[in-house]
Design an enzyme around this catalytic site. Structure first.
Site, short mmCIF file in Angstrom:
data_model
loop_
_atom_site.label_atom_id
_atom_site.label_comp_id
_atom_site.label_asym_id
_atom_site.label_seq_id
_atom_site.Cartn_x
_atom_site.Cartn_y
_atom_site.Cartn_z
N ASP A 1 0.93 -1.37 0.04
CA ASP A 1 -0.04 0.12 0.01
C ASP A 1 0.90 1.30 0.16
O ASP A 1 2.17 1.05 0.28
CB ASP A 1 -1.13 -0.20 1.22
CG ASP A 1 -2.22 0.82 1.07
OD1 ASP A 1 -2.08 1.78 0.20
OD2 ASP A 1 -3.15 0.92 1.80
C1 BGC Z 1 -5.19 3.28 0.80
C2 BGC Z 1 -5.42 2.23 -0.48
C3 BGC Z 1 -5.34 2.95 -1.67
C4 BGC Z 1 -4.03 3.58 -1.85
C5 BGC Z 1 -3.94 4.34 -3.13
C6 BGC Z 1 -3.91 4.01 0.52
O1 BGC Z 1 -3.67 5.08 1.29
O2 BGC Z 1 -4.93 2.43 1.91
O3 BGC Z 1 -6.60 1.57 -0.03
O4 BGC Z 1 -5.76 2.07 -2.64
O5 BGC Z 1 -3.76 4.60 -0.96
O6 BGC Z 1 -4.70 5.50 -2.90
#
Ligand code: BGC
Length: 770
Positions: free
Chosen positions: A286
């Protein structure tokens, strides 16, 4: 197209070998995926390989020169956050026209509940219990996103959560393993369509592996500590379901699991995911999660973090710093092997191959001459489908004396900070949904009523007066009215007194149910409850329309209101859908995919809990029983609950046999009758309880459901098939097996009010000594 296809890469490879100078594919070069990727890998420098493992963020309309240079230098494998075909084309040009090996980028985006046409938030979609409707929302999202150039969505998010304090509960599909697993499969297939390579498909990236929804105290990013049995039984199956449905990629959670961050968790990423589940796709960390290994206290520095993550099995680093900075050195020192690097790169290249990008890197971006002149054009939206789906997600929670549907006559007072609010109705993670294109409840009621009734409006209150709390929210935009609460309430009361019925639209702002938006209390924020009490004092029929991304503790408001309609954040066509239900043009059929607690103190609340040794039993003494002595034991609204404008009755259950043998199945049937005066849909739910087993089993677990439409007065007999598979669970040795004995089969229109029948499962082949 820009003249790039797989044959060009092959020709390029051949020319690098000095064997071919033409643009045509070299006949000697292999064209199957593995051989093709092996050939490509052979040509790559270590720096180019590391580059493929880096996913970078840009949201700017014109990418900074530095970004383009990095791509052209072969230091970027994928981009996320960028939107618009022109910008994606510029980025892709940098890769396929200017980088040495011309390996295409892929583009990802958070397409969670719609792309341009915004559908209800995931928790709302789950409330429909309608797999076709959910699939439709996913397919349309894929079509819209792919026609904007996207190749991958960071969805479905299938984290089970039993804690509504967690703001991201809005992004998931609720508390139940069976229901969420079904939806995980449906959504994955809907995004990927025929194949992730289809021009109108986007690759699914199931997230957040694993157990992100079980953060302690519902506080985002917090730790998770869980028994293996609970993990296997309740939390892991939805990820597995998405993988079994073909999800091409997977994102890890930002959290620790039993002390080990998911991003450095070899057990999760290798033993479970690859070895046991056979996942062949791409793993992504992530946002910035590799770097966060330092804060988690498992990595000394960036170099250590990169080493841990790649060794654990993170192929690609999102918003990367340390893969880029540290991997080349780690390779040189031998701390990361070439084999580990190649393995990660192979997964990235495989994913690109599977998305069809080596055949045509512009397959979703298209040609500039085909770009829409207005990306936000109405013609690019799917309004009819969004309205159809949204209507199915609305849950009628109370309807005293048929307060609803409203009569299309007289005067209606529409009051509340969410009544005429085009921003919040879109919910969090609203992708490219435009507030200017969303239909508010006010617009929807105007459309539904035409000139037949008078619609008056007042805001009545702000969602909250606490401006400072919004500075702490990621999606903190809120329109705070500068008038005092007294002034706003007075204005609202004035129109309320002039009306025949009051509709109050209250709830949360979209940013309150979002990433990084955990709450310690689940009341209606601000002074909205006070507003409702003041409206109640008028004595007029009072309808509460709730807009929110999580279960709220609205017991007091439930008592005040004559009718309560849960609408979640219902998207672009939300206002029309809500109006359809309010005026009775659509008969509500949604059922809650999550338990509503009476108080925060009851959390975690979930219907499939264990019985305890001292359950509180109606009609028996409460002394020394498992309970809170200061509150009713039951939830405010149970899982699976939702009313209709008609009534349904359920017959007793008939079982085809009371003794089920191995390899046999049992038929459980009930007759459902629409006893009311309107046609309507309901969801008939099957639950099973294993009465006595080697470990304590839940009081009930959802094992099937059927959503049916019955005409007024119509009745239908429904059949559910039960076999050994439905009786299996993970025992304390983590073996997945059914155990012989007695079972309680329950069928109901919610999880609480059920008919029951017992049956026995006999196992010819089992060791009865269990
Ligand atoms: C979130 C993810 C998301 C990613 C990209 C992160 O902060 O936890 O769920 O897909 O950002 O935006």
């Amino acid at each position: 197209m820009d003249g790039f296809n797989r044959s060009c890469v092959l020709a390029l490879l051949a020319s690098l070998h000095g064997t071919c100078v033409s643009a045509a594919p070299h006949p000697a070069l292999p064209v199957d995926k593995t051989a093709f990727i092996n050939q490509l890998l052979e040509q790559m420098t270590p720096e180019e390989k590391v580059g493929q493992l880096r996913q970078r963020f840009t949201s700017s309309e014109m990418p900074e020169p530095e970004v383009l240079q990095t791509i052209a230098a072969g230091n970027t494998g994928a981009m996320f956050g960028a939107a618009g075909r022109a910008v994606l084309r510029t980025l892709q040009d940098a890769a396929v026209k200017h980088s040495r090996l011309k390996i295409p980028l892929f583009f990802s985006y958070d397409v969670i509940h719609g792309h341009r046409t915004i559908f209800p938030i995931s928790l709302g979609l789950a409330s429909s219990w309608d797999m076709d409707a959910i699939a439709l929302s996913g397919r349309i999202a894929a079509k819209e996103a792919s026609s904007d150039g996207m190749d991958m969505t960071f969805a479905p998010m299938v984290d089970i959560s039993r804690d509504p304090r967690w703001g991201r509960i809005s992004e998931g599909f609720g508390e139940d393993t069976y229901l969420v697993s079904r939806i995980a499969g449906v959504m994955t297939k809907a995004f990927q369509g025929e194949s992730p390579s289809s021009p109108d498909s986007i690759m699914a990236c199931v997230k957040h592996f694993a157990l992100y929804g079980a953060v302690e105290g519902g506080r985002d990013y917090n730790s998770i500590d869980m028994s293996m049995v609970r993990m296997y039984q309740d939390y892991l199956p939805p990820y597995r379901a998405a993988i079994d449905a073909g999800a091409g990629s997977l994102m890890t959670a930002l959290t620790t699991l039993n002390g080990v961050p998911a991003t450095a968790n070899t057990w999760l990423l290798q033993d479970l995911l690859r070895r046991d589940w056979g996942f062949k796709g791409l793993t992504l960390s992530d946002h910035g999660a590799v770097a966060e290994l330092i804060e988690h206290g498992v990595a000394r520095d960036g170099q250590d973090a990169a080493r841990l993550a790649i060794r654990a099995g993170i192929n690609m680093s999102m918003s990367d710093t340390y893969y880029g900075q540290a991997l080349p050195g780690l390779l040189r020192s031998g701390e990361v092997s070439e084999q580990a690097l190649d393995n990660a790169v192979r997964h990235v290249l495989n994913a690109k191959y599977d998305m069809g990008l080596f055949d045509d890197p512009y397959r979703r971006i298209g040609m500039a001459s085909d770009d829409p002149t207005d990306a936000h054009a109405e013609s690019r939206l799917h309004r009819a489908q969004a309205r159809e789906v949204a209507r199915k997600t609305l849950v009628l929670l109370k309807n005293r004396d048929h307060t609803l549907p409203l009569k299309k006559q007289g005067t209606i007072a529409l009051i509340g900070p969410l009544a005429k609010n085009p921003v919040d109705i879109l919910g969090s993670w609203h992708a490219l949904g435009q507030a200017s294109q969303s239909v508010t409840v006010y617009d929807g009621l105007k459309n539904a009523l035409g000139n037949t009734a008078t619609l008056l409006y007042a805001k009545g209150a702000n969602i909250t007066e606490d401006k400072s709390s919004f500075d702490r929210l990621a999606d903190g935009k809120i329109d705070i009215d500068s008038r005092s609460f007294m002034q706003m309430r007075e204005e609202a009361l004035k129109i309320a007194w002039r009306s025949d019925v009051i509709v109050a639209v209250l709830g949360e702002s979209r940013g309150m149910s979002h990433e990084g938006a955990s709450r310690t209390n689940l009341n209606l924020p601000g002074r909205q409850s006070e507003l409702l009490s003041a409206l109640k004092a008028t004595g007029k029929p009072l309808v509460l329309v709730v807009m929110n991304g999580r279960p709220l503790t609205i017991g007091g408001e439930h008592d005040l209101a004559d009718a309560v309609l849960e609408t979640w954040f219902s998207g672009t066509e939300g206002g029309n859908a809500i109006a359809d239900v309010l005026v009775g043009d659509y008969n509500p059929s949604g059922k809650l995919p999550i338990t509503f607690p009476r108080s925060v103190g009851q959390i975690p609340t979930y219907y499939n809990h264990l019985n305890t040794g001292r359950p509180l039993t109606a009609g028996e003494s409460a002394l020394y029983k498992s309970q809170y002595f200061d509150l009713l034991d039951s939830p405010l609204y149970p899982f699976g609950y939702g009313l209709s404008y008609t009534d349904f009755s359920l017959s007793d259950i008939t079982l085809s046999t009371q003794r089920l043998m191995t390899d046999e199945s049992l038929d459980a049937s009930v007759t459902v009758k629409n006893t009311g005066a309107r046609d309507g849909e309901t969801v008939v739910q099957l639950y099973i309880q294993d009465i006595s087993a080697s470990i304590s089993r839940p009081v009930k677990e959802l094992k099937g459901f059927q959503k049916i439409m019955l005409k007024a007065g119509e009745e239908r007999t429904l059949h559910f098939t039960v076999n050994e598979q439905d009786l299996k669970f993970y025992n304390s040795s983590l073996e997945y097996a059914a155990e012989p004995g007695e079972f309680n089969l329950q069928i109901g229109l919610d999880s609480q009010n059920v008919k029951q029948q017992r049956f026995e499962w006999q196992c010819d082949l089992c060791d009865t000594a269990i």
